[in-house]
Design an enzyme around this catalytic site. Structure first.
Site, PDB file in Angstrom:
ATOM      1  N   GLY A  13       0.806  -1.224   0.000  1.00 27.17           N
ATOM      2  CA  GLY A  13       0.000   0.000   0.000  1.00 27.17           C
ATOM      3  C   GLY A  13       0.834   1.267   0.000  1.00 27.17           C
ATOM      4  O   GLY A  13       2.064   1.231  -0.109  1.00 27.17           O
ATOM      5  N   ASP A  36       1.086  -8.989   1.913  1.00 28.40           N
ATOM      6  CA  ASP A  36      -0.128  -8.281   1.476  1.00 28.40           C
ATOM      7  C   ASP A  36      -1.085  -9.288   0.879  1.00 28.40           C
ATOM      8  O   ASP A  36      -0.682 -10.401   0.528  1.00 28.40           O
ATOM      9  CB  ASP A  36       0.225  -7.199   0.435  1.00 28.40           C
ATOM     10  N   ARG A  38      -2.755  -8.420  -1.893  1.00 27.17           N
ATOM     11  CA  ARG A  38      -2.525  -8.269  -3.340  1.00 27.17           C
ATOM     12  C   ARG A  38      -1.067  -8.564  -3.665  1.00 27.17           C
ATOM     13  O   ARG A  38      -0.237  -8.762  -2.773  1.00 27.17           O
ATOM     14  CB  ARG A  38      -2.970  -6.906  -3.849  1.00 27.17           C
ATOM     15  N   TYR A 144     -14.711   4.600   9.268  1.00 24.29           N
ATOM     16  CA  TYR A 144     -13.248   4.538   9.376  1.00 24.29           C
ATOM     17  C   TYR A 144     -12.786   5.184  10.705  1.00 24.29           C
ATOM     18  O   TYR A 144     -12.001   4.595  11.453  1.00 24.29           O
ATOM     19  CB  TYR A 144     -12.661   5.273   8.170  1.00 24.29           C
ATOM     20  N   LYS A 148     -11.013   3.403  13.900  1.00 23.27           N
ATOM     21  CA  LYS A 148      -9.697   3.826  14.394  1.00 23.27           C
ATOM     22  C   LYS A 148      -9.768   4.156  15.890  1.00 23.27           C
ATOM     23  O   LYS A 148      -8.867   3.818  16.656  1.00 23.27           O
ATOM     24  CB  LYS A 148      -9.184   5.040  13.613  1.00 23.27           C
TER      25      LYS A 148
HETATM   26  P1  NAD Z   1      -3.466   1.428   1.432  1.00 24.23           P
HETATM   27  O1  NAD Z   1      -4.895   1.194   1.143  1.00 24.23           O
HETATM   28  O2  NAD Z   1      -2.638   2.131   0.438  1.00 24.23           O
HETATM   29  O3  NAD Z   1      -2.753   0.063   1.782  1.00 24.23           O
HETATM   30  C1  NAD Z   1      -3.349  -0.948   2.553  1.00 24.23           C
HETATM   31  C2  NAD Z   1      -2.802  -2.284   2.077  1.00 24.23           C
HETATM   32  O4  NAD Z   1      -3.422  -3.305   2.853  1.00 24.23           O
HETATM   33  C3  NAD Z   1      -3.134  -2.578   0.596  1.00 24.23           C
HETATM   34  O5  NAD Z   1      -1.961  -2.892  -0.115  1.00 24.23           O
HETATM   35  C4  NAD Z   1      -4.096  -3.753   0.657  1.00 24.23           C
HETATM   36  O6  NAD Z   1      -3.955  -4.666  -0.418  1.00 24.23           O
HETATM   37  C5  NAD Z   1      -3.704  -4.395   1.988  1.00 24.23           C
HETATM   38  N1  NAD Z   1      -4.781  -5.213   2.532  1.00 24.23           N
HETATM   39  C6  NAD Z   1      -6.110  -4.986   2.498  1.00 24.23           C
HETATM   40  N2  NAD Z   1      -6.788  -5.988   3.070  1.00 24.23           N
HETATM   41  C7  NAD Z   1      -5.858  -6.884   3.497  1.00 24.23           C
HETATM   42  C8  NAD Z   1      -5.935  -8.135   4.164  1.00 24.23           C
HETATM   43  N3  NAD Z   1      -7.110  -8.671   4.500  1.00 24.23           N
HETATM   44  N4  NAD Z   1      -4.764  -8.769   4.451  1.00 24.23           N
HETATM   45  C9  NAD Z   1      -3.572  -8.260   4.089  1.00 24.23           C
HETATM   46  N5  NAD Z   1      -3.438  -7.075   3.443  1.00 24.23           N
HETATM   47  C10 NAD Z   1      -4.575  -6.403   3.150  1.00 24.23           C
HETATM   48  O7  NAD Z   1      -3.412   2.192   2.853  1.00 24.23           O
HETATM   49  P2  NAD Z   1      -2.255   3.135   3.411  1.00 24.23           P
HETATM   50  O8  NAD Z   1      -2.569   4.515   3.004  1.00 24.23           O
HETATM   51  O9  NAD Z   1      -0.926   2.563   3.129  1.00 24.23           O
HETATM   52  O10 NAD Z   1      -2.583   3.058   4.972  1.00 24.23           O
HETATM   53  C11 NAD Z   1      -1.935   2.154   5.833  1.00 24.23           C
HETATM   54  C12 NAD Z   1      -2.455   2.400   7.238  1.00 24.23           C
HETATM   55  O11 NAD Z   1      -2.209   3.762   7.612  1.00 24.23           O
HETATM   56  C13 NAD Z   1      -3.966   2.198   7.407  1.00 24.23           C
HETATM   57  O12 NAD Z   1      -4.222   1.674   8.675  1.00 24.23           O
HETATM   58  C14 NAD Z   1      -4.520   3.599   7.310  1.00 24.23           C
HETATM   59  O13 NAD Z   1      -5.724   3.718   7.993  1.00 24.23           O
HETATM   60  C15 NAD Z   1      -3.425   4.383   7.995  1.00 24.23           C
HETATM   61  N6  NAD Z   1      -3.438   5.797   7.616  1.00 24.23           N
HETATM   62  C16 NAD Z   1      -3.131   6.164   6.332  1.00 24.23           C
HETATM   63  C17 NAD Z   1      -3.164   7.510   5.988  1.00 24.23           C
HETATM   64  C18 NAD Z   1      -2.823   7.983   4.592  1.00 24.23           C
HETATM   65  O14 NAD Z   1      -2.969   9.167   4.298  1.00 24.23           O
HETATM   66  N7  NAD Z   1      -2.340   7.109   3.722  1.00 24.23           N
HETATM   67  C19 NAD Z   1      -3.507   8.479   6.956  1.00 24.23           C
HETATM   68  C20 NAD Z   1      -3.866   8.054   8.226  1.00 24.23           C
HETATM   69  C21 NAD Z   1      -3.798   6.711   8.562  1.00 24.23           C
HETATM   70  C1  AKB Z   2      -8.037   9.265   4.625  1.00 28.97           C
HETATM   71  O1  AKB Z   2      -8.225  10.336   4.019  1.00 28.97           O
HETATM   72  O2  AKB Z   2      -8.901   8.421   4.841  1.00 28.97           O
HETATM   73  C2  AKB Z   2      -6.655   9.019   5.182  1.00 28.97           C
HETATM   74  C3  AKB Z   2      -6.589   9.438   6.605  1.00 28.97           C
HETATM   75  C4  AKB Z   2      -6.420  10.860   6.944  1.00 28.97           C
HETATM   76  O3  AKB Z   2      -6.706   8.616   7.467  1.00 28.97           O
HETATM   77  N1  AKB Z   2      -5.695   9.686   4.365  1.00 28.97           N
END
Ligand code: NAD
Ligand code: AKB
Length: 314
Positions: A13, A36, A38, A144, A148
């Site tokens: 991800g 992962d 995927r 979501y 969290k």
């Molecule tokens: P993303 O969606 O890009 O990546 C998530 C990954 O998890 C994907 O590659 C997906 O294939 C994998 N996945 C989904 N279901 C799965 C399963 N059952 N088993 C194994 N893998 C699985 O998300 P991200 O942006 O990289 O976020 C990662 C974490 O950080 C999350 O918990 C998200 O809530 C948190 N977060 C992200 C952001 C942001 O801006 N990206 C902000 C706040 C919090």
């Molecule tokens: C979203 O927009 O859902 C994420 C986050 C702030 O957790 N980037």
């Protein structure tokens, strides 16, 4: 002393790719197992071990943890805010059960450390908009955000009750050029850069004055590793730490891009994500993270824009 062996779940991800590469640099390629649901992200190919794994399959996860002698788990698999609103029960199921599976295995196998990210999405319309404090009114309106917030308390519970050393950060919206974002409300701030380079125009799904807390990925990766390497005695928050990077609106990020691409134009067509964005704070108070483990961001909007455009062009 046993050597650390790290399992990253959700490694393909947006955060997973960069965090896996950073952890491999720090702990050695073969000591960081990417996993992962995927396929492996091309950027990870040839940099270390990869296993296909579903975090919802607790037995399979447990077998991997034992087989690979895992000592630390980073759980990144989740459904984010915008996608979560399209399928609330799936989002709740993955975000909660995935975390409970990891916490339970961590307890049973005496895993040394667990990392699980929370989000600014825990905050809701009744939280303060400016400099939102670590502890405040928290009434999220998205599934979501609810997942969290509940997850933060599960982490705290497993720490207090079973001594699991689980640590967490409430990330703001993250901006990066290596891998695409996965269905969040803040994704516009990633898309806008590639559209500016390719199309010279961008239609934004938030309106022009929607301020949100954001962070450039190198700061987020550094924060994660700094938190995980801090001595346990320094960690006073076992729910999740507020951290801050920068705050801007679509109008301001567009102006920052126009300094490099003067012909770039932006238009606005707010959709269902506008309401989600408006429920979140505009800026975050991260003084507790600063006091406890020395958190300080390095990137502001201008520095990030310069770096994003340079790397996307390359
Ligand atoms: P993303 O969606 O890009 O990546 C998530 C990954 O998890 C994907 O590659 C997906 O294939 C994998 N996945 C989904 N279901 C799965 C399963 N059952 N088993 C194994 N893998 C699985 O998300 P991200 O942006 O990289 O976020 C990662 C974490 O950080 C999350 O918990 C998200 O809530 C948190 N977060 C992200 C952001 C942001 O801006 N990206 C902000 C706040 C919090
Ligand atoms: C979203 O927009 O859902 C994420 C986050 C702030 O957790 N980037």
């Amino acid at each position: 002393m046993t050597k650390d062996k790290i399992l990253v779940i959700g490694a393909s991800g947006q955060i997973g790719v960069e965090l896996t590469l950073a952890l491999r640099k720090q702990y050695g390629n073969n000591n960081v197992i990417a996993s992962d649901l995927r396929e492996q992200n091309p950027l990870l190919e040839g940099t270390g071990p990869y296993v296909s794994l579903d975090v919802m399959n607790k037995e399979m996860l447990h077998v991997q943890v034992i087989r690979q002698n895992i000592t630390q788990i980073y759980l990144l698999a989740a459904i984010l805010s915008a996608t979560g609103e399209k399928n609330p029960s799936l989002a709740w199921h993955l975000n909660m059960q995935g975390l409970l599976n990891v916490l339970e295995i961590a307890r049973e196998e005496n895993i040394k450390k667990v990392y699980w990210p929370s989000s600014i999405a825990v905050f809701g319309p009744t939280s303060p908009k400016q400099n939102c404090p670590q502890q405040t009114i928290i009434e999220p309106i998205t599934v979501y955000g609810i997942s969290k917030y509940a997850g933060e308390f599960w982490c705290n519970y497993y720490h207090q009750r079973f001594g699991v050393d689980v640590r967490s950060i409430r990330y703001p919206g993250l901006i990066s050029y290596k891998s695409a974002p996965g269905g969040g409300t803040t994704d516009y701030a990633v898309e806008i850069y590639s559209e500016a380079l390719d199309e010279k125009k961008y239609e934004c799904f938030l309106n022009e004055n929607t301020y949100l807390p954001m962070m450039y990925m190198p700061d987020a990766i550094r924060a994660t590793i700094e938190l995980m390497e801090a001595p346990a005695s320094a960690i006073t928050v076992r729910t999740s730490y507020n951290i801050s990077g920068m705050s801007f609106s679509p109008k301001e990020i567009a102006a920052s891009i126009q300094k490099h691409i003067p012909e770039f134009t932006i238009s606005y067509k707010p959709d269902y994500r506008q309401q989600i964005a408006e429920s979140w704070p505009q800026s975050i108070d991260d003084s507790t993270a600063n006091t406890d483990w020395g958190w300080k961001p390095k990137y502001d909007l201008e520095k990030m824009t310069e770096d994003m455009l340079l790397n996307l062009k390359a």
